[in-house]
Scaffold this motif. Structure first.
Motif, PDB file in Angstrom:
ATOM      1  N   VAL A  39       0.753  -1.290   0.354  1.00  0.00           N
ATOM      2  CA  VAL A  39      -0.120   0.518  -0.379  1.00  0.00           C
ATOM      3  C   VAL A  39       1.057   1.219  -0.221  1.00  0.00           C
ATOM      4  CG1 VAL A  39      -1.692   1.160   1.323  1.00  0.00           C
ATOM      5  CG2 VAL A  39      -2.178  -1.508   1.060  1.00  0.00           C
ATOM      6  N   ASP A  40       0.456   2.435  -0.928  1.00  0.00           N
ATOM      7  CA  ASP A  40       1.462   3.511  -0.920  1.00  0.00           C
ATOM      8  C   ASP A  40       0.636   4.286   0.515  1.00  0.00           C
ATOM      9  OD1 ASP A  40       3.049   5.303  -2.560  1.00  0.00           O
ATOM     10  OD2 ASP A  40       0.490   6.091  -2.124  1.00  0.00           O
ATOM     11  N   PRO A  41       1.347   5.171   1.235  1.00  0.00           N
ATOM     12  CA  PRO A  41       1.663   5.303   2.644  1.00  0.00           C
ATOM     13  C   PRO A  41       0.896   6.862   2.052  1.00  0.00           C
ATOM     14  CG  PRO A  41       3.635   5.845   1.741  1.00  0.00           C
ATOM     15  CD  PRO A  41       2.826   4.314   1.253  1.00  0.00           C
ATOM     16  N   MET A  44      -3.038   4.632  -1.274  1.00  0.00           N
ATOM     17  CA  MET A  44      -3.799   4.127  -0.681  1.00  0.00           C
ATOM     18  C   MET A  44      -3.812   4.122   0.922  1.00  0.00           C
ATOM     19  SD  MET A  44      -5.006   2.404  -3.143  1.00  0.00           S
ATOM     20  CE  MET A  44      -5.131   4.051  -3.932  1.00  0.00           C
ATOM     21  N   GLY A  45      -2.975   3.898   1.418  1.00  0.00           N
ATOM     22  CA  GLY A  45      -2.999   3.971   3.136  1.00  0.00           C
ATOM     23  C   GLY A  45      -4.535   4.889   3.612  1.00  0.00           C
ATOM     24  N   ARG A  46      -4.030   5.823   2.453  1.00  0.00           N
ATOM     25  CA  ARG A  46      -5.854   7.368   3.148  1.00  0.00           C
ATOM     26  C   ARG A  46      -6.398   6.591   2.413  1.00  0.00           C
ATOM     27  NH1 ARG A  46      -4.299  11.247  -0.222  1.00  0.00           N
ATOM     28  NH2 ARG A  46      -2.507  12.181   1.115  1.00  0.00           N
ATOM     29  N   ALA A  47      -6.477   5.811   1.444  1.00  0.00           N
ATOM     30  CA  ALA A  47      -7.750   5.406   0.880  1.00  0.00           C
ATOM     31  C   ALA A  47      -8.561   3.739   2.250  1.00  0.00           C
ATOM     32  CB  ALA A  47      -7.647   4.711  -0.434  1.00  0.00           C
ATOM     33  N   PHE A  48      -7.383   3.758   3.010  1.00  0.00           N
ATOM     34  CA  PHE A  48      -7.914   2.576   3.795  1.00  0.00           C
ATOM     35  C   PHE A  48      -8.618   3.287   4.694  1.00  0.00           C
ATOM     36  CE2 PHE A  48      -5.525  -1.202   1.324  1.00  0.00           C
ATOM     37  CZ  PHE A  48      -6.280  -1.963   1.673  1.00  0.00           C
ATOM     38  N   VAL A  49      -7.549   4.412   5.408  1.00  0.00           N
ATOM     39  CA  VAL A  49      -7.961   4.842   6.411  1.00  0.00           C
ATOM     40  C   VAL A  49      -9.520   5.588   6.281  1.00  0.00           C
ATOM     41  CG1 VAL A  49      -7.220   7.030   8.173  1.00  0.00           C
ATOM     42  CG2 VAL A  49      -5.748   5.893   6.862  1.00  0.00           C
ATOM     43  N   GLY A  87     -11.560  -6.839   7.876  1.00  0.00           N
ATOM     44  CA  GLY A  87     -10.667  -7.191   6.059  1.00  0.00           C
ATOM     45  C   GLY A  87     -10.376  -5.926   5.554  1.00  0.00           C
ATOM     46  N   LEU A  88     -11.019  -4.401   5.821  1.00  0.00           N
ATOM     47  CA  LEU A  88      -9.820  -3.671   5.652  1.00  0.00           C
ATOM     48  C   LEU A  88      -9.026  -3.653   6.012  1.00  0.00           C
ATOM     49  CD1 LEU A  88     -12.762  -1.372   4.226  1.00  0.00           C
ATOM     50  CD2 LEU A  88     -11.411  -2.560   2.713  1.00  0.00           C
ATOM     51  N   ALA A  89      -9.002  -3.806   8.197  1.00  0.00           N
ATOM     52  CA  ALA A  89      -7.907  -3.370   8.440  1.00  0.00           C
ATOM     53  C   ALA A  89      -6.370  -4.651   8.736  1.00  0.00           C
ATOM     54  CB  ALA A  89      -8.650  -3.078   9.613  1.00  0.00           C
ATOM     55  N   LEU A  90      -7.231  -5.645   8.382  1.00  0.00           N
ATOM     56  CA  LEU A  90      -6.188  -6.542   8.473  1.00  0.00           C
ATOM     57  C   LEU A  90      -5.308  -6.608   7.206  1.00  0.00           C
ATOM     58  CD1 LEU A  90      -8.309  -9.941   8.729  1.00  0.00           C
ATOM     59  CD2 LEU A  90      -6.685  -9.278  10.073  1.00  0.00           C
ATOM     60  N   ALA A  91      -6.209  -6.725   5.772  1.00  0.00           N
ATOM     61  CA  ALA A  91      -5.286  -5.976   4.786  1.00  0.00           C
ATOM     62  C   ALA A  91      -4.567  -5.037   5.041  1.00  0.00           C
ATOM     63  CB  ALA A  91      -6.536  -6.016   3.468  1.00  0.00           C
ATOM     64  N   TRP A  92      -5.010  -3.740   5.516  1.00  0.00           N
ATOM     65  CA  TRP A  92      -3.849  -2.212   5.602  1.00  0.00           C
ATOM     66  C   TRP A  92      -2.797  -2.748   6.328  1.00  0.00           C
ATOM     67  CZ3 TRP A  92      -4.669   2.447   8.588  1.00  0.00           C
ATOM     68  CH2 TRP A  92      -4.215   2.928   8.402  1.00  0.00           C
ATOM     69  N   GLY A  93      -3.410  -3.529   7.589  1.00  0.00           N
ATOM     70  CA  GLY A  93      -2.034  -4.016   8.569  1.00  0.00           C
ATOM     71  C   GLY A  93      -1.334  -5.332   8.208  1.00  0.00           C
ATOM     72  N   ALA A  94      -1.790  -6.041   7.127  1.00  0.00           N
ATOM     73  CA  ALA A  94      -0.353  -7.388   6.656  1.00  0.00           C
ATOM     74  C   ALA A  94       0.365  -6.132   4.951  1.00  0.00           C
ATOM     75  CB  ALA A  94      -1.564  -7.468   5.974  1.00  0.00           C
TER      76      ALA A  94
END
Length: 340
Positions: A39-41, A44-49, A87-94
Motif C-alpha cells: 500500500v502506498d502510504p 492507498m494508505g489514506r484510502a484505507f483509513v 477485513g480492510l484493517a487486516l489487509a492494511w495492517g498486512a
C-alpha cells in the motif's frame, strides 16, 4: 565436487552495488523501490483509513436502525459491513507489515502476513454468513413486521458509502491484488446494499415480511460465492502451493530448454505474499556456471513471462547426486525424464 551455487534474488535486499544494474535491467523493485506491491502510504494508505472510518460509522448506524426496524436484512448487511471493516484493517495492517525490511529472524521480511490476512478475512466472512443465515431461517418460521421505509433509506446510505469506498481504491486496483480485492469487495457491497433497498421497497408495497429474510439469505449466498475463491487461494498459499496463475509445467519446460542445461530438479514455486512469487531450482549444467549475464536473463524472463519475482537458481555440473532431501515419497515429475 565441482559445482557452483548461484543464488539470484532479484529483490534488492542486502545486495552490494554490483547487482544494481541487474535490478535496473529487470525493471522490478520492491518495498521503497517503486513497484506497487504494497500500500502506498500517501494514496492507498489514506484510502484505507477513509474507507475504514466511513464503514465503521455506517455499521453502527445500520445495525442500530436494523434492530429498531426489526430487519434481519439490514442487520445482515451491517454484519457483512463489519466483517468488511475488519477485513480492510487486516489487509492494511498486512500491507504495512509487508513493507518492513528483512532481518536476521525474518529473512524475507513479513510479506506472508498478507496471506494470513486474506485467510483470516475469508474465514471471518464465512462465520458471519453462518450466523446471518441461521437468524434468517428463524425469521421464516416467525415472521415479524419490518419497517420497509427505514430499511430502504439506511441501505441507500450504504450504497453511497460503499460506492465512495470502491472509488477510493479504483486507482490502485490495477497494480496491487490486495487493493484490487478491496475495490471489488466494496463494489459488491454497494450492489448488496442496493438489494436491501429493493427489499425495503417491496415490503412497503406488498407487506410481505418474508422478503426480508429471503434477501438475507440471498446476501449470504452472494458473500459465500465471492469469498470461496479467496478462501481456497489463501489456503493454497498457506500450504505453499504453486499459484493458480502459474503453470509449473511451462516453467519446467522453459528451464529445460535453456542452453547448457541437461537436467533440472528441486523445482519449487510458491507464494511469498499475495503479490509476490518465489522459485528455487537446481540446473544441471555440465559446462559449469554460464555467467551473471545469463542468470540475469533467465530471472528476467521468469519475471516477465511467468510473474515470478524472486528466483534462486543453483547451478550444478552433475558430478554428484543432488536428490531432494525434503521428499519422503516418490516425487511427482513436472517434466518427463526429470527427477523432482
Amino acid at each position: 565436487m565441482n559445482h557452483d551455487h548461484h543464488h539470484h534474488h532479484d529483490h534488492g535486499h542486502q545486495h552490494d552495488s554490483k547487482h544494481k544494474p541487474a535490478r535496473t535491467d529487470h525493471g522490478h523493485d520492491h518495498g521503497g523501490h517503486g513497484h506497487q506491491h504494497s500500500v502506498d502510504p500517501g494514496n492507498m494508505g489514506r484510502a484505507f483509513v477513509i474507507a475504514i472510518v466511513l464503514n465503521t460509522i455506517f455499521v453502527a448506524v445500520e445495525f442500530g436502525y436494523g434492530f429498531v426496524a426489526n430487519s434481519t436484512a439490514l442487520m445482515a448487511d451491517a454484519g457483512h459491513n463489519l466483517s468488511d471493516v475488519l477485513g480492510l484493517a487486516l489487509a492494511w495492517g498486512a500491507a504495512l507489515l509487508a513493507r518492513r525490511a528483512p532481518n536476521q529472524h525474518f529473512t524475507y521480511g513479513l510479506r506472508s502476513s498478507s496471506i494470513l490476512a486474506a485467510l483470516a478475512n475469508a474465514l471471518l466472512l464465512m462465520v458471519a454468513c453462518g450466523a446471518i443465515a441461521w437468524e434468517a431461517v428463524q425469521r421464516f418460521h416467525e415472521p415479524a413486521p419490518v419497517a420497509g421505509w427505514t430499511v430502504s433509506i439506511v441501505a441507500l446510505i450504504g450504497v453511497a458509502i460503499n460506492g465512495i469506498s470502491a472509488w477510493l481504491f479504483m486507482s490502485g486496483s490495477k497494480d496491487d491484488i490486495n487493493v484490487r480485492a478491496a475495490y471489488q469487495h466494496m463494489a459488491a457491497d454497494a450492489a448488496i446494499s442496493l438489494g436491501v433497498v429493493v427489499a425495503g421497497l417491496v415490503i412497503m408495497g406488498t407487506g410481505w415480511a418474508w422478503v426480508d429474510p429471503a434477501v438475507s439469505l440471498a446476501i449470504v449466498a452472494l458473500i459465500v460465492v465471492s469469498t470461496w475463491s479467496v478462501l481456497r487461494e489463501s489456503l493454497r498459499m498457506v500450504l505453499a502451493a504453486v499459484p493458480a496463475s502459474i503453470d509449473p509445467h511451462k516453467v519446467d519446460a522453459y528451464l529445460s530448454t535453456l542452453p547448457g542445461v541437461s537436467e533440472i530438479h528441486d523445482l519449487h514455486i510458491w507464494s511469498m505474499s499475495t503479490t509476490e512469487t518465489a522459485l528455487t531450482a537446481h540446473l544441471v549444467m555440465p559446462a559449469g556456471y554460464p555467467g551473471d549475464a545469463e542468470i540475469d536473463a533467465i530471472t528476467t524472463r521468469l519475471k516477465n513471462d511467468f510473474g515470478i519475482h524472486h528466483c534462486t537458481l543453483q547451478i550444478e555440473q552433475g558430478t554428484t547426486d543432488h536428490a531432494c532431501c525434503l521428499l519422503v515419497a516418490p516425487p511427482l515429475d513436472l517434466h518427463a525424464g526429470h527427477a523432482h
